[in-house]
Scaffold this motif. Structure first.
Motif, PDB file in Angstrom:
ATOM      1  N   ARG A  22       0.872  -1.177   0.000  1.00  0.00           N
ATOM      2  CA  ARG A  22       0.000   0.000   0.000  1.00  0.00           C
ATOM      3  C   ARG A  22       0.905   1.222   0.000  1.00  0.00           C
ATOM      4  O   ARG A  22       1.714   1.406   0.899  1.00  0.00           O
ATOM      5  N   ALA A  23       0.762   2.060  -1.024  1.00  0.00           N
ATOM      6  CA  ALA A  23       1.610   3.240  -1.156  1.00  0.00           C
ATOM      7  C   ALA A  23       0.753   4.500  -1.100  1.00  0.00           C
ATOM      8  O   ALA A  23      -0.294   4.573  -1.744  1.00  0.00           O
ATOM      9  N   SER A  24       1.196   5.483  -0.352  1.00  0.00           N
ATOM     10  CA  SER A  24       0.500   6.755  -0.256  1.00  0.00           C
ATOM     11  C   SER A  24       0.948   7.654  -1.402  1.00  0.00           C
ATOM     12  O   SER A  24       2.144   7.835  -1.631  1.00  0.00           O
ATOM     13  N   ILE A  25      -0.001   8.214  -2.114  1.00  0.00           N
ATOM     14  CA  ILE A  25       0.322   9.123  -3.208  1.00  0.00           C
ATOM     15  C   ILE A  25       0.945  10.406  -2.650  1.00  0.00           C
ATOM     16  O   ILE A  25       1.889  10.946  -3.222  1.00  0.00           O
ATOM     17  N   CYS A  26       0.447  10.880  -1.520  1.00  0.00           N
ATOM     18  CA  CYS A  26       0.919  12.147  -0.942  1.00  0.00           C
ATOM     19  C   CYS A  26       2.320  12.048  -0.343  1.00  0.00           C
ATOM     20  O   CYS A  26       3.184  12.855  -0.656  1.00  0.00           O
ATOM     21  N   THR A  27       2.530  11.062   0.523  1.00  0.00           N
ATOM     22  CA  THR A  27       3.788  11.002   1.264  1.00  0.00           C
ATOM     23  C   THR A  27       4.787  10.008   0.697  1.00  0.00           C
ATOM     24  O   THR A  27       5.959  10.052   1.045  1.00  0.00           O
ATOM     25  N   GLY A  28       4.320   9.078  -0.121  1.00  0.00           N
ATOM     26  CA  GLY A  28       5.204   8.063  -0.659  1.00  0.00           C
ATOM     27  C   GLY A  28       5.458   6.916   0.299  1.00  0.00           C
ATOM     28  O   GLY A  28       6.204   6.000  -0.009  1.00  0.00           O
ATOM     29  N   GLU A  29       4.825   6.963   1.479  1.00  0.00           N
ATOM     30  CA  GLU A  29       4.997   5.897   2.460  1.00  0.00           C
ATOM     31  C   GLU A  29       4.452   4.586   1.899  1.00  0.00           C
ATOM     32  O   GLU A  29       3.402   4.558   1.273  1.00  0.00           O
ATOM     33  N   ASP A  53      14.253  -3.363   3.015  1.00  0.00           N
ATOM     34  CA  ASP A  53      13.008  -3.724   3.692  1.00  0.00           C
ATOM     35  C   ASP A  53      12.138  -4.572   2.766  1.00  0.00           C
ATOM     36  O   ASP A  53      11.537  -5.558   3.190  1.00  0.00           O
ATOM     37  N   MET A  54      12.067  -4.179   1.504  1.00  0.00           N
ATOM     38  CA  MET A  54      11.282  -4.934   0.527  1.00  0.00           C
ATOM     39  C   MET A  54      11.874  -6.327   0.344  1.00  0.00           C
ATOM     40  O   MET A  54      11.146  -7.314   0.316  1.00  0.00           O
ATOM     41  N   ASP A  55      13.191  -6.405   0.241  1.00  0.00           N
ATOM     42  CA  ASP A  55      13.860  -7.703   0.101  1.00  0.00           C
ATOM     43  C   ASP A  55      13.569  -8.600   1.307  1.00  0.00           C
ATOM     44  O   ASP A  55      13.337  -9.795   1.167  1.00  0.00           O
ATOM     45  N   GLU A  56      13.567  -8.005   2.494  1.00  0.00           N
ATOM     46  CA  GLU A  56      13.288  -8.753   3.722  1.00  0.00           C
ATOM     47  C   GLU A  56      11.854  -9.299   3.704  1.00  0.00           C
ATOM     48  O   GLU A  56      11.616 -10.459   4.052  1.00  0.00           O
ATOM     49  N   PHE A  57      10.889  -8.474   3.280  1.00  0.00           N
ATOM     50  CA  PHE A  57       9.495  -8.909   3.183  1.00  0.00           C
ATOM     51  C   PHE A  57       9.361 -10.081   2.212  1.00  0.00           C
ATOM     52  O   PHE A  57       8.728 -11.092   2.523  1.00  0.00           O
ATOM     53  N   LEU A  58       9.990  -9.947   1.048  1.00  0.00           N
ATOM     54  CA  LEU A  58       9.925 -11.011   0.045  1.00  0.00           C
ATOM     55  C   LEU A  58      10.550 -12.298   0.566  1.00  0.00           C
ATOM     56  O   LEU A  58      10.024 -13.393   0.361  1.00  0.00           O
ATOM     57  N   GLU A  59      11.672 -12.176   1.266  1.00  0.00           N
ATOM     58  CA  GLU A  59      12.366 -13.344   1.794  1.00  0.00           C
ATOM     59  C   GLU A  59      11.586 -14.011   2.932  1.00  0.00           C
ATOM     60  O   GLU A  59      11.469 -15.233   2.984  1.00  0.00           O
ATOM     61  N   LEU A  60      11.025 -13.193   3.835  1.00  0.00           N
ATOM     62  CA  LEU A  60      10.285 -13.735   4.975  1.00  0.00           C
ATOM     63  C   LEU A  60       9.103 -14.593   4.544  1.00  0.00           C
ATOM     64  O   LEU A  60       8.801 -15.605   5.168  1.00  0.00           O
ATOM     65  N   TYR A  61       8.419 -14.162   3.495  1.00  0.00           N
ATOM     66  CA  TYR A  61       7.211 -14.864   3.063  1.00  0.00           C
ATOM     67  C   TYR A  61       7.421 -15.670   1.784  1.00  0.00           C
ATOM     68  O   TYR A  61       6.462 -16.133   1.183  1.00  0.00           O
ATOM     69  N   ASP A  62       8.672 -15.852   1.382  1.00  0.00           N
ATOM     70  CA  ASP A  62       9.019 -16.665   0.216  1.00  0.00           C
ATOM     71  C   ASP A  62       8.218 -16.224  -1.021  1.00  0.00           C
ATOM     72  O   ASP A  62       7.536 -17.020  -1.658  1.00  0.00           O
ATOM     73  N   LEU A  63       8.302 -14.918  -1.327  1.00  0.00           N
ATOM     74  CA  LEU A  63       7.569 -14.332  -2.454  1.00  0.00           C
ATOM     75  C   LEU A  63       8.533 -13.863  -3.531  1.00  0.00           C
ATOM     76  O   LEU A  63       9.696 -13.573  -3.257  1.00  0.00           O
ATOM     77  N   LYS A  64       8.020 -13.759  -4.744  1.00  0.00           N
ATOM     78  CA  LYS A  64       8.752 -13.123  -5.836  1.00  0.00           C
ATOM     79  C   LYS A  64       8.155 -11.725  -5.997  1.00  0.00           C
ATOM     80  O   LYS A  64       6.983 -11.510  -5.691  1.00  0.00           O
ATOM     81  N   GLU A  65       8.939 -10.793  -6.482  1.00  0.00           N
ATOM     82  CA  GLU A  65       8.460  -9.424  -6.630  1.00  0.00           C
ATOM     83  C   GLU A  65       7.232  -9.346  -7.538  1.00  0.00           C
ATOM     84  O   GLU A  65       6.356  -8.522  -7.332  1.00  0.00           O
ATOM     85  N   SER A  66       7.144 -10.250  -8.513  1.00  0.00           N
ATOM     86  CA  SER A  66       6.010 -10.262  -9.445  1.00  0.00           C
ATOM     87  C   SER A  66       4.703 -10.697  -8.762  1.00  0.00           C
ATOM     88  O   SER A  66       3.626 -10.450  -9.284  1.00  0.00           O
ATOM     89  N   GLU A  67       4.803 -11.321  -7.580  1.00  0.00           N
ATOM     90  CA  GLU A  67       3.619 -11.780  -6.859  1.00  0.00           C
ATOM     91  C   GLU A  67       3.009 -10.690  -5.971  1.00  0.00           C
ATOM     92  O   GLU A  67       1.934 -10.870  -5.409  1.00  0.00           O
ATOM     93  N   VAL A  68       3.694  -9.551  -5.854  1.00  0.00           N
ATOM     94  CA  VAL A  68       3.244  -8.474  -4.979  1.00  0.00           C
ATOM     95  C   VAL A  68       2.664  -7.346  -5.824  1.00  0.00           C
ATOM     96  O   VAL A  68       3.331  -6.820  -6.705  1.00  0.00           O
ATOM     97  N   SER A  69       1.423  -6.971  -5.536  1.00  0.00           N
ATOM     98  CA  SER A  69       0.817  -5.862  -6.281  1.00  0.00           C
ATOM     99  C   SER A  69       0.909  -4.585  -5.447  1.00  0.00           C
ATOM    100  O   SER A  69       1.041  -4.622  -4.230  1.00  0.00           O
ATOM    101  N   ILE A  70       0.846  -3.439  -6.134  1.00  0.00           N
ATOM    102  CA  ILE A  70       0.926  -2.140  -5.467  1.00  0.00           C
ATOM    103  C   ILE A  70      -0.432  -1.447  -5.594  1.00  0.00           C
ATOM    104  O   ILE A  70      -1.000  -1.383  -6.678  1.00  0.00           O
ATOM    105  N   GLU A  71      -0.937  -0.961  -4.457  1.00  0.00           N
ATOM    106  CA  GLU A  71      -2.198  -0.241  -4.451  1.00  0.00           C
ATOM    107  C   GLU A  71      -1.932   1.171  -3.923  1.00  0.00           C
ATOM    108  O   GLU A  71      -1.186   1.359  -2.995  1.00  0.00           O
ATOM    109  N   TYR A  72      -2.594   2.125  -4.544  1.00  0.00           N
ATOM    110  CA  TYR A  72      -2.473   3.533  -4.123  1.00  0.00           C
ATOM    111  C   TYR A  72      -3.738   4.005  -3.452  1.00  0.00           C
ATOM    112  O   TYR A  72      -4.798   3.540  -3.686  1.00  0.00           O
TER     113      TYR A  72
END
Length: 72
Positions: A22-29, A53-72
């Motif tokens: 989840r990405a904030s359009i205003c703050t970029g968080e 941090d992103m690499d850690e999230f992907l590694e912790l849950y055994d995900l590929k970057e293509s499996e994660v979607s971005i919502e604004y």
């Protein structure tokens, strides 16, 4: 010398949840978590402030970057 302690892999219900940033359009968080496919409820897991941090999230849950979607 110090070595990073290897973190244990975590699991999630891949059938009912999808990985989302989840990405904030205003703050970029950015916040990583999981969204329930049926209800749309978002569960926050961790704040993403750097690429490591992103690499850690992907590694912790055994995900590929293509499996994660971005919502604004």
């Amino acid at each position: 010398m110090f070595w990073k302690k290897k973190k244990a892999k975590r699991s999630f219900d891949r059938e009912n949840l999808k990985a989302v940033i989840r990405a904030s359009i205003c703050t970029g968080e950015q916040v990583a978590g999981f969204k329930d496919i049926r209800t749309g409820k978002f569960s926050e897991v961790m704040l993403i402030s750097t690429n490591s941090d992103m690499d850690e999230f992907l590694e912790l849950y055994d995900l590929k970057e293509s499996e994660v979607s971005i919502e604004y």
